[in-house]
Write a protein that holds these residues in place. Structure first.
Motif, short mmCIF file in Angstrom:
data_model
loop_
_atom_site.label_atom_id
_atom_site.label_comp_id
_atom_site.label_asym_id
_atom_site.label_seq_id
_atom_site.Cartn_x
_atom_site.Cartn_y
_atom_site.Cartn_z
N TRP A 209 0.87 -1.22 0.05
CA TRP A 209 0.06 -0.13 0.16
C TRP A 209 1.03 1.26 0.13
CZ3 TRP A 209 -5.27 0.18 -0.79
CH2 TRP A 209 -5.67 -0.95 -0.53
N TYR A 210 0.51 2.23 -0.80
CA TYR A 210 1.30 3.40 -0.97
C TYR A 210 0.12 4.57 -0.55
CZ TYR A 210 5.16 1.33 -2.73
OH TYR A 210 6.51 0.34 -3.31
N ARG A 211 0.48 5.84 -0.45
CA ARG A 211 -0.28 6.82 -0.63
C ARG A 211 0.40 8.11 -1.08
NH1 ARG A 211 -0.75 7.79 6.20
NH2 ARG A 211 1.46 8.85 6.52
N GLN A 212 -0.68 8.92 -1.34
CA GLN A 212 0.02 10.23 -2.08
C GLN A 212 -0.98 11.56 -1.59
OE1 GLN A 212 0.55 10.29 -6.46
NE2 GLN A 212 1.70 12.18 -6.08
N GLN B 285 4.98 13.77 -2.74
CA GLN B 285 5.00 12.45 -3.60
C GLN B 285 4.41 11.04 -3.11
OE1 GLN B 285 9.53 12.16 -3.76
NE2 GLN B 285 9.49 13.33 -5.69
N ARG B 286 4.35 10.11 -3.87
CA ARG B 286 3.87 8.84 -3.57
C ARG B 286 4.78 8.27 -2.49
NH1 ARG B 286 0.88 5.00 -7.80
NH2 ARG B 286 -0.03 7.09 -8.07
N GLU B 287 4.09 7.72 -1.27
CA GLU B 287 5.03 7.15 -0.16
C GLU B 287 4.71 5.81 0.18
OE1 GLU B 287 5.00 9.64 3.11
OE2 GLU B 287 3.04 9.09 3.68
N ALA C 281 -5.08 10.98 2.06
CA ALA C 281 -4.23 10.82 0.84
C ALA C 281 -5.33 9.86 0.08
CB ALA C 281 -2.90 10.51 1.23
N TYR D 14 -4.90 6.25 -1.38
CA TYR D 14 -4.26 5.35 -1.31
C TYR D 14 -4.22 4.33 -2.32
CZ TYR D 14 -3.73 6.57 3.74
OH TYR D 14 -3.36 7.26 4.73
N TYR D 15 -3.13 3.76 -2.71
CA TYR D 15 -2.90 2.88 -3.86
C TYR D 15 -2.25 1.72 -3.63
CZ TYR D 15 -3.02 7.37 -6.67
OH TYR D 15 -3.29 8.61 -7.06
N TRP E 143 -0.23 -1.35 -10.54
CA TRP E 143 -1.04 -0.41 -9.58
C TRP E 143 -2.60 -0.60 -9.62
CZ3 TRP E 143 1.86 2.27 -6.01
CH2 TRP E 143 3.32 2.21 -6.18
N GLY F 143 -6.53 3.63 -7.05
CA GLY F 143 -6.66 4.48 -5.75
C GLY F 143 -7.87 4.72 -5.21
#
Length: 115
Positions: free
Chosen positions: A36-39, A44-46, A91, A93-94, A105, A108
């Motif tokens: 899981w990432y978030r932007q 920036q996406r983290e 954010a 979330y991806y 991906w 989101g």
């Protein structure tokens, strides 16, 4: 090809909880880990958290102690349980699926933490 579809985002008050889901379909046998990432706007996406096929997990410092990543292999689904949410968790979330040569991906899902 692998398709990832996130769900579960929404509006939650500070201190609340939310669980995100990511359903994978297609060549899921090629995936060795998911994350899981978030932007957030203007950032920036983290990385938030990852989980490998064997179950080992990794968390960003911001997620440790509050978020839990898990997976249901039978359903090809990964979850992100988020507790004690803060406004700074707001954010998109991806979900990501890692294969040997490609990272897949999802589209989101928006998480907004606000009173």
């Amino acid at each position: 090809q692998v398709q990832l579809v996130e769900s579960g985002g929404g509006l939650v008050q500070p201190g609340g909880s939310l669980t995100l889901s990511c359903a994978a379909s297609g060549r899921t046998d090629s995936i060795y880990a998911m994350g899981w990432y978030r932007q957030a706007p203007g950032k920036q996406r983290e990385l938030v958290a990852t989980i490998r096929t064997g179950g080992s997990t990794n968390y960003a410092d911001s997620a440790k102690g509050r978020f839990t990543i898990s997976r249901d292999n039978a359903k090809n689904t990964v979850y992100l349980q988020m507790n004690s949410l803060k406004p700074e968790d707001t954010a998109v979330y991806y979900c990501a699926g890692y294969s040997a040569f490609v990272t897949y991906w999802g589209q989101g899902t928006q998480v907004t933490v606000s009173s």
